[in-house]
Design a protein around this motif. Structure first.
Motif, PDB file in Angstrom:
ATOM      1  N   TYR A  90     -35.952 -10.717 -64.953  1.00 20.03           N
ATOM      2  CA  TYR A  90     -36.811  -9.572 -64.702  1.00 20.03           C
ATOM      3  C   TYR A  90     -37.505  -9.649 -63.345  1.00 20.03           C
ATOM      4  O   TYR A  90     -37.721  -8.622 -62.698  1.00 20.03           O
ATOM      5  N   ASP A  91     -37.885 -10.854 -62.918  1.00 18.54           N
ATOM      6  CA  ASP A  91     -38.632 -10.963 -61.669  1.00 18.54           C
ATOM      7  C   ASP A  91     -37.740 -11.143 -60.445  1.00 18.54           C
ATOM      8  O   ASP A  91     -38.243 -11.249 -59.319  1.00 18.54           O
ATOM      9  N   ALA A  92     -36.438 -11.158 -60.637  1.00 18.22           N
ATOM     10  CA  ALA A  92     -35.510 -11.227 -59.505  1.00 18.22           C
ATOM     11  C   ALA A  92     -35.365  -9.843 -58.868  1.00 18.22           C
ATOM     12  O   ALA A  92     -35.482  -8.816 -59.547  1.00 18.22           O
ATOM     13  N   PRO A  93     -35.121  -9.781 -57.559  1.00 17.81           N
ATOM     14  CA  PRO A  93     -34.892  -8.478 -56.927  1.00 17.81           C
ATOM     15  C   PRO A  93     -33.626  -7.820 -57.478  1.00 17.81           C
ATOM     16  O   PRO A  93     -32.627  -8.500 -57.750  1.00 17.81           O
ATOM     17  N   MET A  94     -33.663  -6.516 -57.628  1.00 16.32           N
ATOM     18  CA  MET A  94     -32.455  -5.779 -58.011  1.00 16.32           C
ATOM     19  C   MET A  94     -31.302  -6.110 -57.067  1.00 16.32           C
ATOM     20  O   MET A  94     -30.152  -6.251 -57.494  1.00 16.32           O
ATOM     21  N   ALA A  95     -31.627  -6.243 -55.777  1.00 16.01           N
ATOM     22  CA  ALA A  95     -30.588  -6.461 -54.778  1.00 16.01           C
ATOM     23  C   ALA A  95     -29.894  -7.807 -54.939  1.00 16.01           C
ATOM     24  O   ALA A  95     -28.806  -8.016 -54.383  1.00 16.01           O
ATOM     25  N   GLN A  96     -30.479  -8.738 -55.672  1.00 12.43           N
ATOM     26  CA  GLN A  96     -29.801 -10.013 -55.931  1.00 12.43           C
ATOM     27  C   GLN A  96     -28.516  -9.797 -56.716  1.00 12.43           C
ATOM     28  O   GLN A  96     -27.525 -10.490 -56.512  1.00 12.43           O
ATOM     29  N   TYR A  97     -28.539  -8.844 -57.617  1.00 10.94           N
ATOM     30  CA  TYR A  97     -27.374  -8.542 -58.443  1.00 10.94           C
ATOM     31  C   TYR A  97     -26.567  -7.368 -57.899  1.00 10.94           C
ATOM     32  O   TYR A  97     -25.380  -7.223 -58.215  1.00 10.94           O
ATOM     33  N   TRP A  98     -27.226  -6.553 -57.089  1.00 15.60           N
ATOM     34  CA  TRP A  98     -26.652  -5.287 -56.621  1.00 15.60           C
ATOM     35  C   TRP A  98     -27.017  -5.141 -55.146  1.00 15.60           C
ATOM     36  O   TRP A  98     -27.960  -4.422 -54.803  1.00 15.60           O
ATOM     37  N   PRO A  99     -26.346  -5.847 -54.234  1.00 21.92           N
ATOM     38  CA  PRO A  99     -26.740  -5.850 -52.823  1.00 21.92           C
ATOM     39  C   PRO A  99     -26.830  -4.463 -52.200  1.00 21.92           C
ATOM     40  O   PRO A  99     -27.664  -4.227 -51.311  1.00 21.92           O
ATOM     41  N   GLU A 100     -25.994  -3.545 -52.661  1.00 21.54           N
ATOM     42  CA  GLU A 100     -26.014  -2.184 -52.110  1.00 21.54           C
ATOM     43  C   GLU A 100     -27.303  -1.445 -52.420  1.00 21.54           C
ATOM     44  O   GLU A 100     -27.574  -0.375 -51.855  1.00 21.54           O
ATOM     45  N   PHE A 101     -28.131  -1.989 -53.306  1.00 18.20           N
ATOM     46  CA  PHE A 101     -29.391  -1.352 -53.693  1.00 18.20           C
ATOM     47  C   PHE A 101     -30.490  -1.573 -52.648  1.00 18.20           C
ATOM     48  O   PHE A 101     -31.510  -0.885 -52.670  1.00 18.20           O
ATOM     49  N   ALA A 102     -30.307  -2.506 -51.736  1.00 21.73           N
ATOM     50  CA  ALA A 102     -31.379  -2.949 -50.845  1.00 21.73           C
ATOM     51  C   ALA A 102     -31.870  -1.922 -49.819  1.00 21.73           C
ATOM     52  O   ALA A 102     -33.038  -1.971 -49.418  1.00 21.73           O
ATOM     53  N   PRO A 103     -31.047  -0.975 -49.335  1.00 24.31           N
ATOM     54  CA  PRO A 103     -31.510  -0.094 -48.254  1.00 24.31           C
ATOM     55  C   PRO A 103     -32.752   0.723 -48.601  1.00 24.31           C
ATOM     56  O   PRO A 103     -33.119   0.860 -49.761  1.00 24.31           O
ATOM     57  N   GLU A 104     -33.368   1.259 -47.539  1.00 29.09           N
ATOM     58  CA  GLU A 104     -34.510   2.170 -47.639  1.00 29.09           C
ATOM     59  C   GLU A 104     -35.722   1.504 -48.308  1.00 29.09           C
ATOM     60  O   GLU A 104     -36.453   2.126 -49.065  1.00 29.09           O
ATOM     61  N   GLY A 105     -35.927   0.210 -48.006  1.00 30.02           N
ATOM     62  CA  GLY A 105     -37.115  -0.471 -48.503  1.00 30.02           C
ATOM     63  C   GLY A 105     -37.058  -0.899 -49.952  1.00 30.02           C
ATOM     64  O   GLY A 105     -38.094  -1.244 -50.540  1.00 30.02           O
ATOM     65  N   LYS A 106     -35.854  -0.939 -50.543  1.00 32.76           N
ATOM     66  CA  LYS A 106     -35.726  -1.305 -51.949  1.00 32.76           C
ATOM     67  C   LYS A 106     -35.294  -2.755 -52.132  1.00 32.76           C
ATOM     68  O   LYS A 106     -34.989  -3.179 -53.251  1.00 32.76           O
ATOM     69  N   ASP A 107     -35.287  -3.530 -51.066  1.00 34.46           N
ATOM     70  CA  ASP A 107     -34.735  -4.875 -51.132  1.00 34.46           C
ATOM     71  C   ASP A 107     -35.553  -5.826 -51.988  1.00 34.46           C
ATOM     72  O   ASP A 107     -35.016  -6.784 -52.562  1.00 34.46           O
ATOM     73  N   ALA A 108     -36.862  -5.604 -52.121  1.00 35.54           N
ATOM     74  CA  ALA A 108     -37.714  -6.562 -52.825  1.00 35.54           C
ATOM     75  C   ALA A 108     -38.115  -6.123 -54.226  1.00 35.54           C
ATOM     76  O   ALA A 108     -38.680  -6.920 -54.972  1.00 35.54           O
ATOM     77  N   ILE A 109     -37.825  -4.885 -54.603  1.00 36.02           N
ATOM     78  CA  ILE A 109     -38.281  -4.399 -55.908  1.00 36.02           C
ATOM     79  C   ILE A 109     -37.537  -5.150 -57.016  1.00 36.02           C
ATOM     80  O   ILE A 109     -36.328  -5.333 -56.951  1.00 36.02           O
ATOM     81  N   SER A 110     -38.282  -5.592 -58.020  1.00 34.27           N
ATOM     82  CA  SER A 110     -37.695  -6.445 -59.055  1.00 34.27           C
ATOM     83  C   SER A 110     -36.991  -5.624 -60.137  1.00 34.27           C
ATOM     84  O   SER A 110     -37.251  -4.427 -60.314  1.00 34.27           O
ATOM     85  N   ALA A 144     -28.412   3.830 -55.147  1.00 34.30           N
ATOM     86  CA  ALA A 144     -28.521   2.644 -54.303  1.00 34.30           C
ATOM     87  C   ALA A 144     -28.815   3.022 -52.855  1.00 34.30           C
ATOM     88  O   ALA A 144     -29.561   2.326 -52.158  1.00 34.30           O
ATOM     89  N   ALA A 145     -28.252   4.126 -52.399  1.00 30.12           N
ATOM     90  CA  ALA A 145     -28.416   4.543 -51.006  1.00 30.12           C
ATOM     91  C   ALA A 145     -29.663   5.384 -50.786  1.00 30.12           C
ATOM     92  O   ALA A 145     -30.103   5.548 -49.640  1.00 30.12           O
ATOM     93  N   GLN A 146     -30.260   5.907 -51.846  1.00 31.75           N
ATOM     94  CA  GLN A 146     -31.324   6.906 -51.702  1.00 31.75           C
ATOM     95  C   GLN A 146     -32.641   6.308 -51.212  1.00 31.75           C
ATOM     96  O   GLN A 146     -33.049   5.225 -51.637  1.00 31.75           O
ATOM     97  N   GLU A 147     -33.299   7.049 -50.332  1.00 38.42           N
ATOM     98  CA  GLU A 147     -34.671   6.725 -49.946  1.00 38.42           C
ATOM     99  C   GLU A 147     -35.587   7.022 -51.133  1.00 38.42           C
ATOM    100  O   GLU A 147     -35.527   8.112 -51.704  1.00 38.42           O
ATOM    101  N   PRO A 148     -36.440   6.072 -51.525  1.00 35.64           N
ATOM    102  CA  PRO A 148     -37.315   6.309 -52.682  1.00 35.64           C
ATOM    103  C   PRO A 148     -38.261   7.489 -52.454  1.00 35.64           C
ATOM    104  O   PRO A 148     -38.602   7.830 -51.314  1.00 35.64           O
ATOM    105  N   LEU A 149     -38.696   8.087 -53.545  1.00 34.34           N
ATOM    106  CA  LEU A 149     -39.640   9.207 -53.482  1.00 34.34           C
ATOM    107  C   LEU A 149     -41.057   8.727 -53.231  1.00 34.34           C
ATOM    108  O   LEU A 149     -41.926   9.522 -52.840  1.00 34.34           O
ATOM    109  N   TRP A 150     -41.337   7.451 -53.489  1.00 29.89           N
ATOM    110  CA  TRP A 150     -42.618   6.814 -53.171  1.00 29.89           C
ATOM    111  C   TRP A 150     -42.329   5.342 -52.902  1.00 29.89           C
ATOM    112  O   TRP A 150     -41.261   4.843 -53.289  1.00 29.89           O
ATOM    113  N   PRO A 151     -43.242   4.621 -52.244  1.00 29.15           N
ATOM    114  CA  PRO A 151     -42.972   3.207 -51.955  1.00 29.15           C
ATOM    115  C   PRO A 151     -42.757   2.420 -53.237  1.00 29.15           C
ATOM    116  O   PRO A 151     -43.627   2.415 -54.117  1.00 29.15           O
ATOM    117  N   PRO A 152     -41.604   1.784 -53.398  1.00 28.70           N
ATOM    118  CA  PRO A 152     -41.308   1.070 -54.641  1.00 28.70           C
ATOM    119  C   PRO A 152     -42.392   0.055 -55.004  1.00 28.70           C
ATOM    120  O   PRO A 152     -42.902  -0.666 -54.149  1.00 28.70           O
TER     121      PRO A 152
END
Length: 385
Positions: A90-110, A144-152
């Motif tokens: 749960y506390d791992a970044p999404m991008a650890q399992y799904w690298p394509e999820f990282a763009p647009e500031g989503k690299d650190a969201i768990s 995965a590519a989308q810019e978030p609607l608010w800061p994650p």
């Protein structure tokens, strides 16, 4: 005329059956089913009313129906199982399992915060069609590519449908299976249950036909009239993909093209018995199967989101763990510690670890804030357990 109700009620649970029957009053075209399991055994298994008012087809013991956002609870249970097995954290970044999820500031969201509706992807920025949303691979890539609607991570907003593609992609990357396939192999086939994320075409005629109450239609008409961008409204319709009420007489979740797609945010199909059995197996051995252990339940149900969402709205507000809807003023279960998910129009499914209860209520007559059907059942059950 009251609806014909069939099934079984154990000694001492008649008040719950009475509360279930009360839900049919003034709703002559409604069908519904209720199942409550304690210690892995059914104490209540009831069904009644009309599965399809167009043909007067009766609701039977094996009638499944769309469970809408109860599907998110089941999807979150599947993710919890993978956390329990060490395949996700749960506390791992999404991008650890799904690298394509990282763009647009989503690299650190768990993973846990995305499950708790904190990822900023509650609605697509693009206007989508039915053809778009039935393609799970395309939808995962879009998000995965989308810019978030608010800061994650800075707040939450209910991911009404996008939640399903996020959990679905996590499951696929951890198991190599689609989320519907993983549900079948881990849960429904071993437990022999009538529940699907992605209804097979050969079963297209089995589900109940859905109807929408006038009050719910009016509520969504008011929402549709608000100026764009109305992100909470877009979260439900995805643009042009779904009607505001989610169903029409021959559209939306009344069609096999939608029911057959693996829409893990809201497209699950299940009987009440299947729904209750899944939640029972989450917390106590049921048909010889226990799906989650106590440690992962504690971790998965730690509150992560509560209070007012980023786009506002009137309370009361739900509370969220890692995808699980927790007991709150907005959705009362039996007590604090219960976890599960309700669904549009009146569906409810949850587990009570302390009492070793699995609960499922499904209906094809969708109501809005006026709906007290499952609530009055739970009020009666709370006095007995």
């Amino acid at each position: 005329m009251s609806a014909k109700i069939s099934g079984h009620v154990a000694d001492g649970f008649a008040p719950v059956a009475d509360a279930f029957a009360k839900g049919f009053v003034d709703n002559p075209n409604m069908g519904a089913a209720l199942c409550v399991m304690i210690d892995g055994q059914p104490v209540i298994n009831l069904w009644g009313g009309v599965a399809d008012a167009r043909t007067d087809r009766a609701w039977e013991a094996d009638t499944p129906s769309v469970i809408f956002s109860c599907t998110k609870g089941i999807a979150s249970l599947l993710v919890a199982r993978l956390v329990m097995e060490g395949k996700l954290a749960y506390d791992a970044p999404m991008a650890q399992y799904w690298p394509e999820f990282a763009p647009e500031g989503k690299d650190a969201i768990s993973v846990g915060d995305v499950l708790a509706h904190r990822g900023g992807l509650s609605a697509p920025r693009d206007v989508l069609t039915v053809r778009d949303i039935v393609d799970a691979e395309q939808m995962a890539a879009r998000l995965a590519a989308q810019e978030p609607l608010w800061p994650p991570g800075t707040g939450y907003g209910y991911h009404a449908l996008t939640h399903g593609w996020l959990t679905g992609e996590l499951v696929r990357r951890a198991t190599g299976q689609s989320i519907g396939g993983y549900l079948a192999s881990l849960v429904t086939e071993p437990l022999k249950l009538d529940a699907w994320i992605g209804l097979p075409d050969r079963l297209a005629d089995r589900p109940a036909h859905l109807q929408v109450s006038p009050l719910l239609r009016a509520l969504w008409a008011d929402e549709a009239a608000k100026p764009e961008p109305n992100w909470p409204f877009r979260a439900m319709t995805l643009g042009n993909a779904l009607p505001p009420t989610l169903v029409t007489e021959t559209g939306g979740f009344n069609t096999q093209v939608i029911r057959g797609a693996e829409l893990a945010g809201a497209g699950g199909i299940a009987t009440a018995e299947a729904l209750a059995t899944i939640w029972s197996a989450a917390v106590t051995p049921t048909k010889g199967i226990r799906l989650l252990d106590d440690a992962v339940i504690v971790e998965a149900t730690r509150p992560r989101s509560s209070g007012a969402p980023v786009f506002g709205g009137e309370g009361p507000y739900s509370r969220w763990g890692c995808g699980f809807q927790l007991d709150s003023e907005a959705r009362r279960y039996l007590s604090d510690g219960c976890f599960g998910h309700d669904g549009a129009g009146g569906q409810v499914g949850f587990a009570d670890p302390a009492r070793r209860i699995g609960f499922g209520y499904v209906t094809n007559y969708m109501m809005g804030p006026e709906d007290q059907r499952a609530t009055q059942v739970l009020d009666a059950l709370r006095l007995l357990v």
